[in-house]
Write an enzyme that holds these catalytic residues in place. Sequence first.
Site, PDB file in Angstrom:
ATOM      1  N   CYS A  95       0.671  -1.376   0.073  1.00 38.51           N
ATOM      2  CA  CYS A  95       0.078  -0.120  -0.079  1.00 38.51           C
ATOM      3  C   CYS A  95       0.765   1.172  -0.009  1.00 38.51           C
ATOM      4  CB  CYS A  95      -0.987  -0.014   1.240  1.00 38.51           C
ATOM      5  SG  CYS A  95      -2.288  -1.301   0.946  1.00 38.51           S
ATOM      6  N   HIS A 105      -3.502   7.418   2.260  1.00 38.54           N
ATOM      7  CA  HIS A 105      -4.160   5.880   1.562  1.00 38.54           C
ATOM      8  C   HIS A 105      -5.179   5.321   2.113  1.00 38.54           C
ATOM      9  CE1 HIS A 105      -3.961   1.643   0.560  1.00 38.54           C
ATOM     10  NE2 HIS A 105      -3.838   1.365   1.609  1.00 38.54           N
ATOM     11  N   ASN A 111     -10.208  -0.288  -1.100  1.00 41.89           N
ATOM     12  CA  ASN A 111      -8.602  -0.282  -0.935  1.00 41.89           C
ATOM     13  C   ASN A 111      -7.936  -0.566  -2.325  1.00 41.89           C
ATOM     14  OD1 ASN A 111      -5.872  -0.413  -0.524  1.00 41.89           O
ATOM     15  ND2 ASN A 111      -6.166  -1.554   1.597  1.00 41.89           N
TER      16      ASN A 111
HETATM   17  O1  UT7 Z   1      -3.991  -1.262   3.470  1.00 41.74           O
HETATM   18  C1  UT7 Z   1      -3.133  -2.316   3.919  1.00 41.74           C
HETATM   19  C2  UT7 Z   1      -3.170  -1.808   5.158  1.00 41.74           C
HETATM   20  N1  UT7 Z   1      -4.404  -2.517   5.818  1.00 41.74           N
HETATM   21  C3  UT7 Z   1      -5.223  -1.781   6.658  1.00 41.74           C
HETATM   22  O2  UT7 Z   1      -4.800  -0.533   7.225  1.00 41.74           O
HETATM   23  C4  UT7 Z   1      -6.515  -2.392   7.481  1.00 41.74           C
HETATM   24  C5  UT7 Z   1      -6.314  -2.616   8.784  1.00 41.74           C
HETATM   25  N2  UT7 Z   1      -7.431  -3.177   9.403  1.00 41.74           N
HETATM   26  C6  UT7 Z   1      -8.853  -2.571   9.384  1.00 41.74           C
HETATM   27  O3  UT7 Z   1      -9.300  -1.903   8.528  1.00 41.74           O
HETATM   28  C7  UT7 Z   1      -9.843  -3.372  10.151  1.00 41.74           C
HETATM   29  O4  UT7 Z   1      -9.266  -4.256  10.904  1.00 41.74           O
HETATM   30  C8  UT7 Z   1     -10.834  -4.229   9.501  1.00 41.74           C
HETATM   31  C9  UT7 Z   1     -11.879  -3.460   8.455  1.00 41.74           C
HETATM   32  C10 UT7 Z   1     -10.211  -5.354   8.555  1.00 41.74           C
HETATM   33  C11 UT7 Z   1     -11.856  -5.191  10.443  1.00 41.74           C
HETATM   34  O5  UT7 Z   1     -12.334  -4.350  11.430  1.00 41.74           O
HETATM   35  P1  UT7 Z   1     -12.201  -4.387  12.851  1.00 41.74           P
HETATM   36  O6  UT7 Z   1     -12.994  -3.359  13.475  1.00 41.74           O
HETATM   37  O7  UT7 Z   1     -10.834  -4.378  13.199  1.00 41.74           O
HETATM   38  O8  UT7 Z   1     -12.833  -5.853  13.031  1.00 41.74           O
HETATM   39  P2  UT7 Z   1     -12.149  -7.007  13.485  1.00 41.74           P
HETATM   40  O9  UT7 Z   1     -11.153  -7.726  12.704  1.00 41.74           O
HETATM   41  O10 UT7 Z   1     -11.685  -6.885  14.922  1.00 41.74           O
HETATM   42  O11 UT7 Z   1     -13.286  -8.043  13.574  1.00 41.74           O
HETATM   43  C12 UT7 Z   1     -14.676  -7.824  14.655  1.00 41.74           C
HETATM   44  C13 UT7 Z   1     -15.416  -9.030  14.150  1.00 41.74           C
HETATM   45  C14 UT7 Z   1     -14.868 -10.462  14.376  1.00 41.74           C
HETATM   46  O12 UT7 Z   1     -15.791 -11.267  15.123  1.00 41.74           O
HETATM   47  P3  UT7 Z   1     -15.751 -11.647  16.545  1.00 41.74           P
HETATM   48  O13 UT7 Z   1     -14.332 -12.172  16.425  1.00 41.74           O
HETATM   49  O14 UT7 Z   1     -15.686 -10.285  17.195  1.00 41.74           O
HETATM   50  O15 UT7 Z   1     -16.809 -12.465  16.853  1.00 41.74           O
HETATM   51  C15 UT7 Z   1     -14.848 -10.720  12.888  1.00 41.74           C
HETATM   52  O16 UT7 Z   1     -14.969 -12.083  12.791  1.00 41.74           O
HETATM   53  O17 UT7 Z   1     -16.130  -8.746  12.901  1.00 41.74           O
HETATM   54  C16 UT7 Z   1     -16.113 -10.105  12.367  1.00 41.74           C
HETATM   55  N3  UT7 Z   1     -15.842  -9.760  10.741  1.00 41.74           N
HETATM   56  C17 UT7 Z   1     -16.932  -9.471  10.229  1.00 41.74           C
HETATM   57  N4  UT7 Z   1     -18.405  -9.112  10.322  1.00 41.74           N
HETATM   58  C18 UT7 Z   1     -19.130  -9.060   9.429  1.00 41.74           C
HETATM   59  C19 UT7 Z   1     -14.657  -9.715  10.277  1.00 41.74           C
HETATM   60  N5  UT7 Z   1     -15.107  -9.206   8.862  1.00 41.74           N
HETATM   61  C20 UT7 Z   1     -16.524  -9.040   8.837  1.00 41.74           C
HETATM   62  C21 UT7 Z   1     -17.624  -8.841   7.719  1.00 41.74           C
HETATM   63  N6  UT7 Z   1     -18.674  -8.726   8.352  1.00 41.74           N
HETATM   64  N7  UT7 Z   1     -16.931  -8.667   6.570  1.00 41.74           N
END
Ligand code: UT7
Length: 332
Positions: A117, A257, A287
Amino acid sequence: MSDKKVVRAGITAVAHFVPDEVVPNSFFESYLDTTDEWIQSRAGIKERRILRNGATSDLAVPAIKKLLEQRGIAATDIDMILVGTVTPDMLFPSTACVIQEKIGATNAWGFDLSAACSGFLFTLETGRRFIESGAAKKILIVGADKMSSITNYQDRNTCILFGDGAGVVLLEPVDEALGIRDSILRIDGTGGEYLHMKGGGSLNPPSHETIDKQMHYVYQDGKAVFKRAVIGMADVSAEIVERNNLTKNDIAFLVPHQANLRIIEAARERVGLTHDQVMINIDRYGNTTSGTIPICLSEWSAAGKIKKGDYLVLASFGAGFTWGSILLRWAF
Ligand code: UT7
């Protein structure tokens, strides 16, 4: 005292291309355990674009053609083509070579650069040095990725995030008062475990086993990357403003980004900018990895929102980890 003139590298044209096919969040709702509400609130994405047929060069070439027309120059005027991408058409030849042939840039040399990225920022900084040294006069800096080619559409953690797109800027020598002023670029290989694609390289050459283990897809530990990105991008954005003795009022735009609206928001707050001072299009494209920053620049430039002399802070964070910021004054 030396009266040697400072050669500055500046952006003198910008263009972008995104494919026509729009994939809204409702597509993922139709077959995955996810919702439009979750995707919008956690990431800030409403829809993204997907290229069904074709490769990364097919995203870059239309953008480059628009740019050449806009600047009124021929492909044969280009000295170098530098391509930031993690989805090259092939491992080799480089996508720079593929693009060179497709546009007929017969006087150019160039190469691909892999920084995920941060691909556009690292490529821009590299091109800057060729201009400043006098080794090149016209360089195409391309940020292009066909993320759909390495996305697992059964993995709700990652598939909702990415889209396809390309942006390109032309770098040329510009007036001393304009152009790229400063850069802060960093890498930290300890971040590799949190965001990677393990298959297809020399460590894990393609085999039935690597396919069965789904190693040719992006893997991301979203939470771990989020924690580092939110601090990393905000820190370098603030640092580059402060160390150039500028204040928030001097900055026309932060160009972050586009990985997550919440990461962008943290950088905005850290520098103390208003919402109007931040370029955001993650809602429409998701992204696009190396594409995000030049696509923003292209859209805001085409809308007449950037003025010659404006200070811009470009900032990124991505796999590697790679991150950084670039301070520039808009040159056209
Ligand atoms: O560009 C390169 C660099 N990348 C980044 O900067 C991305 C950085 N990360 C993020 O943007 C975020 O971490 C995400 C958008 C990927 C995820 O958001 P989050 O608030 O960090 O969610 P999480 O990964 O902590 O997941 C929270 C919950 C989980 O369930 P449990 O374990 O709490 O039961 C996930 O399984 O949300 C669940 N989950 C979803 N639920 C509905 C993960 N993906 C989804 C989804 N829909 N698509």
